[in-house]
Each structure stands twice: as structure tokens, then as C-alpha cells.
Write an enzyme that holds these catalytic residues in place. Structure first.
Site, PDB file in Angstrom:
ATOM      1  N   HIS A  88      -3.293   9.667  19.042  1.00 19.77           N
ATOM      2  CA  HIS A  88      -1.961  10.091  18.605  1.00 19.77           C
ATOM      3  C   HIS A  88      -1.492   9.324  17.363  1.00 19.77           C
ATOM      4  CE1 HIS A  88      -1.636  12.173  22.495  1.00 19.77           C
ATOM      5  NE2 HIS A  88      -2.099  11.053  23.020  1.00 19.77           N
TER       6      HIS A  88
ATOM      7  N   SER B 247      -2.250   8.148 -12.476  1.00 18.91           N
ATOM      8  CA  SER B 247      -1.027   8.919 -12.681  1.00 18.91           C
ATOM      9  C   SER B 247      -0.725   9.005 -14.167  1.00 18.91           C
ATOM     10  CB  SER B 247       0.135   8.247 -11.949  1.00 18.91           C
ATOM     11  OG  SER B 247       1.376   8.747 -12.397  1.00 18.91           O
TER      12      SER B 247
ATOM     13  N   LYS C 267      -1.054   3.461 -10.301  1.00 20.98           N
ATOM     14  CA  LYS C 267      -1.534   4.349  -9.246  1.00 20.98           C
ATOM     15  C   LYS C 267      -3.056   4.491  -9.221  1.00 20.98           C
ATOM     16  CE  LYS C 267       0.537   6.645  -6.841  1.00 20.98           C
ATOM     17  NZ  LYS C 267       1.107   7.961  -7.165  1.00 20.98           N
TER      18      LYS C 267
ATOM     19  N   GLU D 261      -8.046  14.500  -1.314  1.00 19.00           N
ATOM     20  CA  GLU D 261      -6.970  15.484  -1.248  1.00 19.00           C
ATOM     21  C   GLU D 261      -7.468  16.884  -1.585  1.00 19.00           C
ATOM     22  OE1 GLU D 261      -3.482  12.273  -2.493  1.00 19.00           O
ATOM     23  OE2 GLU D 261      -4.045  13.860  -3.888  1.00 19.00           O
TER      24      GLU D 261
END
Length: 466
Positions: A160, A281, A287, A294
Site C-alpha cells: 500500500h 529543465s 533539475k 515517465e
């Protein structure tokens, strides 16, 4: 209609095909990738026709030589693909007739585009499945190498998405190994149904020519020939099954990607992904974004769409061949292309990532991750497990109220909850002890993980890289 404007099938038509219809119905813009398989199937077919005396040997040789020349033209980028010729088959046949004359028209003796395309697609799928199997093995090796190299790293295991129990990082890596091993097994099983030759089924009813289908199948490497001509030309269940397998691979890659995305955040801080597989970025210079993971997560939906497309295409077709089946190729090609690229890039991501072992170990001891060990301790002392579960739950509540951890509890505090506790309970209070205690087949103990790695080395032939 001028003779030059007529389709190879246009004998009964008085009007030329409308230009918009040609654009709407053509498939050569994408099915041209079947050309090597189409030519291989044609060469085998004409070789069989000569063997059976349906064509003369010199005719067959002329056709085979012409087909090989066309293959070279295609490979060298010199072949002119024409939309008005509809598909890969008609483009090649038309060019063959241009090169060798009317004898080229004998190539199509005893077959239809219906069994021809079904054969081409099966040859293509067989080839691509074998490539996918090879890529799956490379990905599994990446997980094996991670497990082998970082065998002593301990991390929190989750249910979970809440810290549950300590596990070895290697054990976690080998969980993915098992997923992708099953994916390979599914593809291998699919090959049994793919590697059946439909050629000889003709349009739908077979042919009156004395074909030797088994001979043609042996030339093309098929294990068997189809047993019903109507089924052979009309079903694409092997395409649906292949795309389903691709979708399941993507599901597993997406699960992996989700974890890598989480693990690479500051909040988790479990892994360092290789710079070569991340991006920055345009505005925030600090970043380091896990874009490969992704995109893998995103491309999974694309392959699911391919699966829905093929299932929808075949769901309402009457026997036998219908033009709807032309639409089977784009989802098939897209699913295979996407999976192959995703497997290749993720193999490199996994191979190059580095676990942050200190951070992992610290987190592995949080969230009362040793609570189950304490409950098991009581059960081994004779306390019914349900009672032990309740007692440890009360201990956790006590720790929360008093801002304590299980590791900081004294034996006196433990005894407040049960007389079954002895001083040896304090020996349980380590993530190393927790993982090593799970020493059963399939467990996270180092001894079991090392045994599993040995089995993998034997089965796969993997070796640790220096």
C-alpha cells in the site's frame, strides 16, 4: 480505361479507381516493411510450384532471380513504391512483371493476397518475437547484475506504499527479473500459434492446384500448415495475442518506471539514475528529470490502445477475409516498435542506476518495519498469532504515544505487554536480522537470494561483469 491504368485485378472494372479511394484504401505506406517477408514467401511458393510441375524450372528460376533483384532494389532504397498499386504485394508483383515480362504474372498461381498477407504477417511476427525475446533477456541480465553487485543493500519493502518489512534490494530487483521471465515465456508460447503456415489456403477455400504445402512450410521454417483454409485467411488472433504480450511487457515496464520515478525523488532518495538517461529543465538549472521512465509510463497507454484497436477490428467480422483486416498492421507495427525501443532503453537505465544504500537502510528501519518480527517472536513462544498481532499493535501505539521506536524499547517495557518476552527479543531489533530470518525458498534472506542468483546463472548463462 487505358490498359496502363488498370489494376492487376481490374479486368471486370470499366472505370478507374477514384483518387480519393486510392488514398483511403492504400496500405503500402506502412506495409512495405513486410517486403523481405513477402519476397521470401514468394520465393518459397514459386520453388514449390516448380517442384510440383505447375511451373517450368526455367520460369521459376527467372521469377526467383527477379524477386532477388527487387529485394536488392528495396534494400538499396532504389525501389519506387506506388500508392496506386495499393500494397506491398502488388508493388512487388508489378515490378516483377516489368523486369521479367509476362512470366512474372505466373508468380501468383495457386495463391491469393489473402493467404499471402497472412503468411507475410506471420513471418514478420515470428521474426519480431525472437528480437523481443532477445531484448527481454538483456533486461533480465541488467536486473541480475544489480542484484549481484548490491547483494548486501537493505531497503524497505512496501505494501500500500507504506513501509512494511525490510527486504534486500537484490530481492526487489529479482522480482522484476521474474516478471520479465514470464513475459518471455508468453512470447515463446505464442510462437507455437504464430508459426503455422496459411499459404495454400488461397482466397478462402484452398486451391485446385496440386500444391505441396508441407514443402513450402519447410522452406519457410514453419512448424506446420493451417488445417482450415477459411480460418487461416480470416483470423488474426495471433496478432492480438502478440500485441497483448507487448501490452503486458509495457505494464511491467510501467510498474518499474513508477518505482524509479519515486525512488529518484528527494523524498525517497533511494537511487541515482544515470545522467545519460535523464533530462534537465528549460528554466530550473538544478533539475534532473527521469524522463525515460515517465515516457515509458506514457507509452504503455499507447500499446494498450493498439490492443483495443486489434480486438475491435476482429470482433465482428463474418467469415472469411474482410478488408477491415488491412487495419491489423499499424497497431501491430506500433506495439512491436514501441516495446522494442522501451526494452532497449530501460535495460540501460537499470544497468546504470545506483542504489543509495545508506538512505535505503535508514528508511528500512522506519515505520515500525520490525513489528512483524516481534509478532512472529511471540508466536514462536506459544502465543497464538492473532493475540501476538494485537499485542504488537498495542506496543506500536505505545511507541507512537511516547515518541519511541521498537529498537529503543527496553525488556522491561516489552514485558509490560506480555510475559512471553525475554531478553532475546532485543536481538531481533535489526534490519539485517529481519531479512536473514526469512530463509525459505522465495524469501528475502541473503542465502536464498544467492541461491536464486546461482539458478539464474545456470539457466541464462549470465556472468557478473567486472
Amino acid at each position: 480505361m487505358a490498359e496502363s491504368e488498370k489494376k492487376l485485378w481490374g479486368g471486370r472494372f470499366k472505370e478507374s479507381t477514384d483518387a480519393l479511394v486510392e488514398k483511403y484504401t492504400e496500405s503500402v505506406s506502412y506495409d512495405r516493411r513486410l517486403a523481405p517477408f513477402d519476397i521470401a514467401g514468394s520465393i518459397a511458393h514459386v520453388t514449390m510450384l516448380a517442384k510440383q510441375g505447375i511451373l517450368k524450372e526455367e520460369e521459376a528460376k527467372k521469377i526467383v532471380d527477379g524477386l532477388n533483384e527487387i529485394l536488392r532494389e528495396i534494400e538499396e532504397g532504389k525501389f519506387e513504391w506506388k500508392q496506386e498499386l495499393e500494397d506491398v504485394h502488388m508493388n512487388i508483383e508489378k515490378r516483377l512483371i516489368e523486369k521479367i515480362g509476362p512470366v512474372g504474372g505466373k508468380l501468383h498461381t495457386g495463391r491469393s493476397r489473402n493467404d499471402q498477407v497472412a503468411t507475410d504477417v506471420r513471418l514478420y511476427v515470428r521474426h519480431e518475437i525472437n528480437e523481443i525475446i532477445s531484448l527481454l533477456k538483456k533486461l533480465r541480465k541488467a536486473f541480475y547484475l544489480q542484484a549481484k553487485k548490491y547483494i548486501d543493500v537493505i531497503m524497505p519493502g512496501y505494501t500500500h506504499l507504506q513501509i512494511a518489512q525490510p527486504v534486500l534490494y537484490a530481492h526487489h530487483m529479482l522480482a522484476y527479473y521474474q516478471m520479465f521471465k514470464r513475459d518471455e515465456e508468453r512470447f515463446k508460447d505464442t510462437l507455437k500459434r504464430v508459426n503455422v503456415m496459411p499459404l495454400g489456403s488461397a482466397a478462402l477455400a484452398g486451391t485446385s492446384y496440386p500444391l505441396d504445402r508441407e514443402f513450402t512450410a519447410s522452406l519457410l521454417g514453419f512448424d506446420s500448415v493451417s488445417r482450415n483454409s477459411m480460418d487461416a485467411v480470416s483470423d488474426r488472433d495471433f496478432v492480438a495475442e502478440t500485441i497483448f504480450n507487448c501490452a503486458l511487457v509495457m505494464a511491467h515496464l510501467s510498474r518499474l518506471s513508477e518505482e524509479l520515478i519515486l525512488w529518484s525523488t528527494e523524498e525517497f532518495g533511494f537511487i541515482d539514475l544515470p545522467d545519460a538517461f535523464c533530462t534537465g529543465s528549460s528554466i530550473m538549472p538544478q533539475k534532473k528529470n527521469p524522463d525515460v521512465s515517465e515516457l515509458t509510463r506514457g507509452k504503455t497507454g499507447r500499446v494498450y490502445g493498439d490492443l483495443v484497436a486489434i480486438l475491435t477490428i476482429i470482433k465482428g467480422l463474418p467469415m472469411t477475409y474482410n478488408r477491415d483486416l488491412q487495419e491489423d498492421k499499424e497497431p501491430l507495427f506500433d506495439a512491436i516498435d514501441t516495446v522494442k525501443l522501451a526494452l532497449a532503453v530501460n535495460s540501460r537505465v537499470v544497468k546504470g542506476m545506483k542504489p543509495k544504500k545508506d538512505r535505503m537502510k535508514v528508511q528500512a528501519s522506519k515505520g515500525f518495519s520490525l513489528a512483524t518480527d516481534v509478532a512472529d517472536y511471540l508466536a514462536k513462544k506459544g502465543v497464538p498469532f492473532r493475540d501476538a498481532h494485537r499485542i504488537v499493535g498495542e506496543i506500536v501505539a505505545y511507541c507512537l504515544d511516547n515518541k519511541k521506536t521498537l529498537e529503543s524499547m527496553t525488556i522491561e517495557e516489552f514485558k509490560q505487554f506480555s510475559d512471553a518476552f525475554d531478553g532475546d527479543v532485543l536481538n531481533l531489533m535489526s534490519v539485517e536480522g529481519s531479512t536473514s530470518s526469512r530463509n525459505i525458498i522465495g524469501g528475502t534472506a541473503k542465502e536464498q537470494v544467492l541461491k536464486e542468483l546461482e539458478k539464474i546463472e545456470t539457466e541464462e548463462g549470465f556472468k557478473e561483469e567486472k
